[in-house]
Design a protein around this motif. Structure first.
Motif, PDB file in Angstrom:
ATOM      1  N   ALA A   6      35.972  47.755  31.729  1.00 15.61           N
ATOM      2  CA  ALA A   6      34.760  47.118  31.217  1.00 15.61           C
ATOM      3  C   ALA A   6      33.561  48.051  31.357  1.00 15.61           C
ATOM      4  CB  ALA A   6      34.517  45.806  31.956  1.00 15.61           C
ATOM      5  N   ILE A   7      33.494  48.771  32.477  1.00  7.12           N
ATOM      6  CA  ILE A   7      32.329  49.629  32.727  1.00  7.12           C
ATOM      7  C   ILE A   7      32.189  50.711  31.663  1.00  7.12           C
ATOM      8  CG2 ILE A   7      31.327  51.349  34.273  1.00  7.12           C
ATOM      9  CD1 ILE A   7      32.458  49.866  36.606  1.00  7.12           C
ATOM     10  N   VAL A   8      33.299  51.378  31.325  1.00 13.17           N
ATOM     11  CA  VAL A   8      33.202  52.504  30.391  1.00 13.17           C
ATOM     12  C   VAL A   8      32.627  52.078  29.046  1.00 13.17           C
ATOM     13  CG1 VAL A   8      35.060  53.859  31.411  1.00 13.17           C
ATOM     14  CG2 VAL A   8      35.591  52.203  29.627  1.00 13.17           C
ATOM     15  N   ARG A   9      32.820  50.840  28.731  1.00 10.27           N
ATOM     16  CA  ARG A   9      32.325  50.364  27.440  1.00 10.27           C
ATOM     17  C   ARG A   9      30.804  50.260  27.429  1.00 10.27           C
ATOM     18  NH1 ARG A   9      35.223  46.295  25.208  1.00 10.27           N
ATOM     19  NH2 ARG A   9      33.255  45.794  24.209  1.00 10.27           N
ATOM     20  N   ASP A  10      30.207  50.230  28.597  1.00 13.85           N
ATOM     21  CA  ASP A  10      28.760  50.098  28.728  1.00 13.85           C
ATOM     22  C   ASP A  10      28.243  48.915  27.912  1.00 13.85           C
ATOM     23  OD1 ASP A  10      26.237  50.605  29.527  1.00 13.85           O
ATOM     24  OD2 ASP A  10      25.841  52.161  28.043  1.00 13.85           O
ATOM     25  N   PRO A  11      28.781  47.734  28.170  1.00 12.89           N
ATOM     26  CA  PRO A  11      28.460  46.587  27.333  1.00 12.89           C
ATOM     27  C   PRO A  11      27.125  45.960  27.708  1.00 12.89           C
ATOM     28  CG  PRO A  11      29.927  45.911  29.075  1.00 12.89           C
ATOM     29  CD  PRO A  11      29.653  47.362  29.299  1.00 12.89           C
ATOM     30  N   LYS A  12      26.635  45.140  26.825  1.00  6.68           N
ATOM     31  CA  LYS A  12      25.406  44.401  27.116  1.00  6.68           C
ATOM     32  C   LYS A  12      25.676  43.303  28.120  1.00  6.68           C
ATOM     33  CE  LYS A  12      23.048  44.604  22.671  1.00  6.68           C
ATOM     34  NZ  LYS A  12      23.096  43.823  21.429  1.00  6.68           N
ATOM     35  N   VAL A  13      26.851  42.728  28.026  1.00  4.11           N
ATOM     36  CA  VAL A  13      27.181  41.585  28.878  1.00  4.11           C
ATOM     37  C   VAL A  13      28.562  41.780  29.507  1.00  4.11           C
ATOM     38  CG1 VAL A  13      27.469  39.087  28.969  1.00  4.11           C
ATOM     39  CG2 VAL A  13      25.908  40.097  27.303  1.00  4.11           C
ATOM     40  N   PHE A  14      28.625  41.510  30.785  1.00  5.56           N
ATOM     41  CA  PHE A  14      29.882  41.556  31.524  1.00  5.56           C
ATOM     42  C   PHE A  14      30.392  40.147  31.741  1.00  5.56           C
ATOM     43  CE2 PHE A  14      31.762  45.062  33.837  1.00  5.56           C
ATOM     44  CZ  PHE A  14      30.986  46.118  33.422  1.00  5.56           C
ATOM     45  N   LEU A  15      31.618  39.865  31.336  1.00  4.36           N
ATOM     46  CA  LEU A  15      32.198  38.556  31.610  1.00  4.36           C
ATOM     47  C   LEU A  15      33.357  38.740  32.584  1.00  4.36           C
ATOM     48  CD1 LEU A  15      32.411  37.223  27.950  1.00  4.36           C
ATOM     49  CD2 LEU A  15      30.517  37.016  29.550  1.00  4.36           C
ATOM     50  N   MET A  16      33.374  37.934  33.628  1.00  7.48           N
ATOM     51  CA  MET A  16      34.474  38.051  34.585  1.00  7.48           C
ATOM     52  C   MET A  16      35.040  36.668  34.875  1.00  7.48           C
ATOM     53  SD  MET A  16      33.128  40.717  37.359  1.00  7.48           S
ATOM     54  CE  MET A  16      32.807  42.412  36.915  1.00  7.48           C
ATOM     55  N   ASP A  17      36.353  36.529  34.679  1.00 10.28           N
ATOM     56  CA  ASP A  17      37.006  35.248  34.930  1.00 10.28           C
ATOM     57  C   ASP A  17      37.812  35.317  36.220  1.00 10.28           C
ATOM     58  OD1 ASP A  17      38.052  32.772  34.838  1.00 10.28           O
ATOM     59  OD2 ASP A  17      39.119  33.019  32.933  1.00 10.28           O
ATOM     60  N   GLU A  18      37.301  34.743  37.266  1.00 10.57           N
ATOM     61  CA  GLU A  18      37.960  34.727  38.575  1.00 10.57           C
ATOM     62  C   GLU A  18      38.597  36.071  38.903  1.00 10.57           C
ATOM     63  OE1 GLU A  18      39.865  31.320  39.800  1.00 10.57           O
ATOM     64  OE2 GLU A  18      39.055  30.009  38.261  1.00 10.57           O
ATOM     65  N   PRO A  19      37.804  37.130  38.897  1.00 10.75           N
ATOM     66  CA  PRO A  19      38.423  38.450  39.052  1.00 10.75           C
ATOM     67  C   PRO A  19      39.009  38.686  40.435  1.00 10.75           C
ATOM     68  CG  PRO A  19      36.054  38.657  39.108  1.00 10.75           C
ATOM     69  CD  PRO A  19      36.353  37.228  38.775  1.00 10.75           C
ATOM     70  N   LEU A  20      38.602  37.911  41.412  1.00  8.03           N
ATOM     71  CA  LEU A  20      39.056  38.191  42.773  1.00  8.03           C
ATOM     72  C   LEU A  20      40.110  37.217  43.270  1.00  8.03           C
ATOM     73  CD1 LEU A  20      35.634  39.046  44.431  1.00  8.03           C
ATOM     74  CD2 LEU A  20      37.147  40.474  43.075  1.00  8.03           C
ATOM     75  N   SER A  21      40.482  36.268  42.429  1.00 10.43           N
ATOM     76  CA  SER A  21      41.315  35.189  42.964  1.00 10.43           C
ATOM     77  C   SER A  21      42.726  35.637  43.320  1.00 10.43           C
ATOM     78  CB  SER A  21      41.362  34.015  42.000  1.00 10.43           C
ATOM     79  OG  SER A  21      41.942  34.431  40.802  1.00 10.43           O
ATOM     80  N   ASN A  22      43.153  36.804  42.806  1.00 16.73           N
ATOM     81  CA  ASN A  22      44.501  37.250  43.163  1.00 16.73           C
ATOM     82  C   ASN A  22      44.519  38.182  44.366  1.00 16.73           C
ATOM     83  OD1 ASN A  22      45.534  35.793  41.094  1.00 16.73           O
ATOM     84  ND2 ASN A  22      45.825  37.514  39.724  1.00 16.73           N
ATOM     85  N   LEU A  23      43.389  38.351  45.010  1.00 14.94           N
ATOM     86  CA  LEU A  23      43.324  39.298  46.135  1.00 14.94           C
ATOM     87  C   LEU A  23      43.341  38.549  47.460  1.00 14.94           C
ATOM     88  CD1 LEU A  23      40.532  41.632  44.731  1.00 14.94           C
ATOM     89  CD2 LEU A  23      42.988  41.740  44.361  1.00 14.94           C
ATOM     90  N   ASP A  24      43.732  39.255  48.513  1.00 14.95           N
ATOM     91  CA  ASP A  24      43.730  38.588  49.811  1.00 14.95           C
ATOM     92  C   ASP A  24      42.288  38.498  50.333  1.00 14.95           C
ATOM     93  OD1 ASP A  24      42.973  40.863  51.380  1.00 14.95           O
ATOM     94  OD2 ASP A  24      45.028  41.584  51.181  1.00 14.95           O
ATOM     95  N   ALA A  25      42.099  37.684  51.372  1.00 16.75           N
ATOM     96  CA  ALA A  25      40.755  37.315  51.801  1.00 16.75           C
ATOM     97  C   ALA A  25      39.900  38.542  52.137  1.00 16.75           C
ATOM     98  CB  ALA A  25      40.843  36.391  53.004  1.00 16.75           C
ATOM     99  N   LYS A  26      40.484  39.507  52.815  1.00 16.93           N
ATOM    100  CA  LYS A  26      39.713  40.657  53.256  1.00 16.93           C
ATOM    101  C   LYS A  26      39.252  41.479  52.052  1.00 16.93           C
ATOM    102  CE  LYS A  26      40.119  44.535  56.453  1.00 16.93           C
ATOM    103  NZ  LYS A  26      40.343  45.636  55.522  1.00 16.93           N
ATOM    104  N   LEU A  27      40.213  41.753  51.180  1.00 17.84           N
ATOM    105  CA  LEU A  27      39.905  42.532  49.992  1.00 17.84           C
ATOM    106  C   LEU A  27      38.887  41.803  49.122  1.00 17.84           C
ATOM    107  CD1 LEU A  27      40.827  45.199  48.973  1.00 17.84           C
ATOM    108  CD2 LEU A  27      42.600  44.090  47.652  1.00 17.84           C
ATOM    109  N   ARG A  28      39.004  40.487  49.101  1.00 13.84           N
ATOM    110  CA  ARG A  28      38.098  39.684  48.298  1.00 13.84           C
ATOM    111  C   ARG A  28      36.666  39.867  48.794  1.00 13.84           C
ATOM    112  NH1 ARG A  28      41.011  34.652  47.146  1.00 13.84           N
ATOM    113  NH2 ARG A  28      40.477  33.996  49.227  1.00 13.84           N
ATOM    114  N   ASN A  29      36.512  39.847  50.103  1.00 12.63           N
ATOM    115  CA  ASN A  29      35.177  40.055  50.660  1.00 12.63           C
ATOM    116  C   ASN A  29      34.639  41.426  50.309  1.00 12.63           C
ATOM    117  OD1 ASN A  29      34.980  37.570  51.784  1.00 12.63           O
ATOM    118  ND2 ASN A  29      35.725  38.199  53.809  1.00 12.63           N
ATOM    119  N   GLU A  30      35.506  42.420  50.411  1.00 15.88           N
ATOM    120  CA  GLU A  30      35.081  43.784  50.088  1.00 15.88           C
ATOM    121  C   GLU A  30      34.649  43.878  48.637  1.00 15.88           C
ATOM    122  OE1 GLU A  30      38.249  45.963  52.945  1.00 15.88           O
ATOM    123  OE2 GLU A  30      37.996  46.793  50.930  1.00 15.88           O
TER     124      GLU A  30
END
Ligand SMILES: Nc1ncnc2c1ncn2[C@@H]1O[C@H](COP(=O)(O)OP(=O)(O)OP(=O)(O)O)[C@@H](O)[C@H]1O
Ligand SMILES: [Mg+2]
Lengths: 320, 365
Positions: free
Chosen positions: B148-172
């Motif tokens: 997403a970053i390389v596209r340099d978009p006007k708007v970033f949309l994120m759908d639960e991007p962290l929900s598949n990560l464990d708690a520690k990684l999620r915090n990071e």
């Protein structure tokens, strides 16, 4: 022949399993496995191993018509076969050429065409269900009936095609489609494409449908066109399935005989080596020559399929 | 950089499923907006409508001043990070990020610059030649964000991007995403069902339920002035405690009848209620667990039984009941409070919330 090669390999693996099983303690599930394997193993021993070995033995023997006994004949059968192919005796040359044309047809025409059709239908165009069903029909109707219907359509008198051409004022284009060396082979090929797409389409459609929706949506956001999607996303994603249908198509090419037999009786330049084998056997007699032809095609088929597989695997590695 | 306006947006799927109902939202340029709500409340649907992956049944969507209802996703200048990453499995990490740019016919050098730059930001330079299959969940997530970053978009949309990560990684990753937003300085719309994520990330939070927006406000306001019982219960862990009570209005004075006690309200409430002409009514009383204190026995205290006490380290949670109403108390750690002890508690009456019992609406609103 080639299929039997494949099943040989598969069955070998099964044998190994069976032996492993015995060395362990027998429990219920292992007993179940043994029982389930008993039939395929026996089947393989009788119908694949034994018959193939017998074919191999026959290919070095000849029938003595007076005594009715087989005698060892060295490479006589093979020599006769090669001579016939080179000199095109009894259309052997054409049959040999056609076998490889069929390989090209199956691998380079039917598979790509099926893929395109499967992709287009995956876009849920109007009537896509209908098209899917129509394309699959040839697979559920007897080939005897199908070829009969096909022959009627292309019949010289009152055939659908000629009739249509006449109505359109294109009478000069009408011909005896299946009885003319100029059009017979092409016509049989067209039949094979028509009858062959449905099965590949079914399998490829399944694979395309399994591509995760998000990946296609990602690509959509990346600004991809349909064509780019087909090339860059769909083909790599379903490549393993493409490999499977390609290999199946390639092996099938060496076994083609029913289509030309039923449509043209192998006449007008449409015969194949497999049909020649059938004819030799039915005519009674040249088991030796037939066996030699069978073994030769098996070897050539093995080589051809190996080359195709190598090419497919290279891509597979790149994409997996 | 772009503002986004959703005007009376409806989404109806086949078979009359209304996923989003009359949604109005103005997202400012460079704002970090978080859509939060329980499962099935229409967050993803909303995001997908903004992305253009889902058709808008009714209403208008503007990106900057342009109405984009009928604009193709690729022409909206947005990038989306999917919950399951949706990386192209047959391409290397580098190609995954470069693909969108190649399609847009960007020059090789420019593509390379952008990919390397994004990889640096996300710390995935070592993996550029690998296939997604050979990456961990967290690394894949970074690649998805990189794409997403390389596209340099006007708007970033994120759908639960962290929900598949464990708690520690999620915090990071949460902190990383915050940093990323600062660094990229673009508009973010972020979907989550995790209210902690919502509270820590959002400039403003949109709280949804059953396709309806219940409140749009800053994390602090949402916490301190929830617009209704649903928002009050949804935001904050452990959940706000709710009790039945009665609000009485007599001679311009307001007081609450609760559990046999009569409680006089603070001036602030009284002024507010007076100005809004609030009548006597049954109410739902809301008290956050930290607004209950353990005290000595007094006239205003309630004696309760400790059902369970959970030591959390720096604090403790006490589960108890007042008149069969479950109540959770958050207190500093005290080792002398054990199961089946009797304790006395009092409520901080200046911090309570009052909702109409029928409608659930906050009386202060
Ligand atoms: N393609 C569809 N067809 C019909 N109904 C749908 C479709 N997609 C979603 N819905 C319905 O729309 C409602 C909202 O779905 P949505 O995916 O937006 O929820 P969500 O808030 O993202 O939930 P979650 O937190 O579980 O992801 C749900 O009731 C869902 O069943
Ligand atoms: Mg969702």
């Amino acid at each position: 022949m080639i299929l039997s090669d494949i099943s040989k390999i598969e069955n070998k693996n099964k044998d190994k399993k069976a032996i492993d099983v015995k060395s362990h303690k027998l429990n219920k599930s292992k007993l179940f496995i043994i029982i389930m394997l008993a039939w395929p193993v026996a089947h393989w021993l009788v119908f694949t191993l034994f018959m193939n070995l017998q074919t191999l033995v026959y290919s070095f023997q000849r029938l003595n018509r007076f005594t009715g006994k087989m005698r060892f004949a060295g490479t006589e059968n093979y020599m006769e076969l090669f001579e016939k192919i080179i000199n095109n005796t009894a259309s052997y040359g054409i049959a040999f050429r056609n076998t490889f044309l069929w390989l090209g047809l199956n691998v380079l025409v039917i598979v790509p065409l099926s893929l395109v059709v499967a992709y287009v239908l995956s876009k849920k165009i109007p009537f896509h269900r209908f098209f899917n069903a129509v394309l699959f029909i040839p697979n559920i109707i007897s080939i005897v009936i199908l070829t009969m219907v096909w022959s009627f359509a292309w019949a010289p008198n009152q055939g659908l095609v000629n009739e249509l051409l006449t109505r359109l004022g294109l009478e000069h284009l009408t011909r005896v489609w299946l009885g003319d060396p100029k059009s017979a082979l092409i016509n049989v090929f067209v039949y094979c494409v028509w009858a062959g797409i449905g099965f590949n389409n079914l399998i490829l459609s399944g694979a395309i449908a399994k591509i995760p929706k998000e990946i296609l949506e990602s690509a959509e956001l990346d600004g991809i066109s349909n064509w780019q999607e087909f090339i860059h996303i769909v083909i790599p994603s379903v490549w393993p399935t493409i490999c499977t249908v390609t290999i199946l198509g390639a092996t099938a090419a060496f076994r083609v005989f029913l289509h030309p037999q039923l449509l043209t009786n192998g006449q007008y330049g449409t015969s194949t080596i497999a049909l020649k084998v059938v004819e030799e056997v039915l005519a009674g007699g040249s088991y030796g020559l037939a066996s030699a032809a069978g073994i030769t095609m098996a070897v050539l088929g093995y080589i051809a399929v190996s080359i195709i597989k190598k090419f497919l695997d290279k891509r597979e590695k790149e994409w997996s | 950089m772009a503002s986004i306006t959703l005007k009376n947006i409806y989404k109806k799927y086949d078979h009359d499923v209304t996923a989003v109902e009359d949604l109005n939202l103005e997202i400012k340029d460079k704002e970090f907006i978080v859509l939060v709500g329980p499962s099935g409340c229409g967050k993803t649907t909303t995001l997908r409508m903004v992305a253009g992956l889902e058709e808008i049944t009714q209403g208008e969507l503007y990106i900057e001043e342009r109405k984009v209802n009928d604009v193709a996703p690729k022409d909206r200048d947005i990038a989306m990070v999917f919950q399951n990453y949706a990386l192209y499995p047959h391409m290397t990490v580098y190609d995954n990020m470069a693909f969108g740019l190649k399609i847009r016919k960007m020059s090789k050098e420019e593509i390379n610059d952008r990919v390397i730059n994004a990889a640096k930001i996300l710390g995935i330079e070592e993996y550029l030649k690998r296939k997604p299959r050979a990456l961990s969940g967290g690394q894949r997530q970074r690649v998805a964000i990189g794409r997403a970053i390389v596209r340099d978009p006007k708007v970033f949309l994120m759908d639960e991007p962290l929900s598949n990560l464990d708690a520690k990684l999620r915090n990071e990753m949460r902190t990383e995403i915050l940093k990323l937003h600062k660094r990229l300085n673009t508009t973010f719309i972020y979907v989550t069902h995790d209210q902690t994520e919502a509270m820590t990330l959002g400039d403003r939070i949109v709280i949804m339920k059953d396709g309806v927006v219940h409140q749009v406000d800053t994390p602090q306001n949402v916490y301190e002035n929830p617009s209704n019982v649903f928002v009050a219960g949804f935001i904050g862990t452990p959940q706000m405690n709710f009790f039945e009570a009665e609000l009485k209005c007599e001679d311009d004075n307001y007081f609450v009848l609760f559990n046999g006690h009569t409680i006089n309200l603070s001036k602030e409430y009284i002024e507010k209620f007076k100005s809004q002409n609030v009548k006597s009514q049954l109410i739902t009383l809301g008290v956050r667990p930290e607004c209950i204190t353990i005290t000595d026995k007094s006239q205003d205290s309630y004696e309760v039984n400790v059902d369970v006490s959970e030591l959390m380290g720096n604090e403790m949670l006490i589960h108890s009941r007042i008149n069969d109403n479950k109540i959770i108390i958050r207190s500093e750690t005290r080792y002398d409070i054990k199961t089946d002890h009797k304790i006395n508690i009092s409520l901080k009456w200046d911090k309570i919330h009052m909702f109409n019992k029928e409608t659930g609406i906050n009386l202060k609103m």
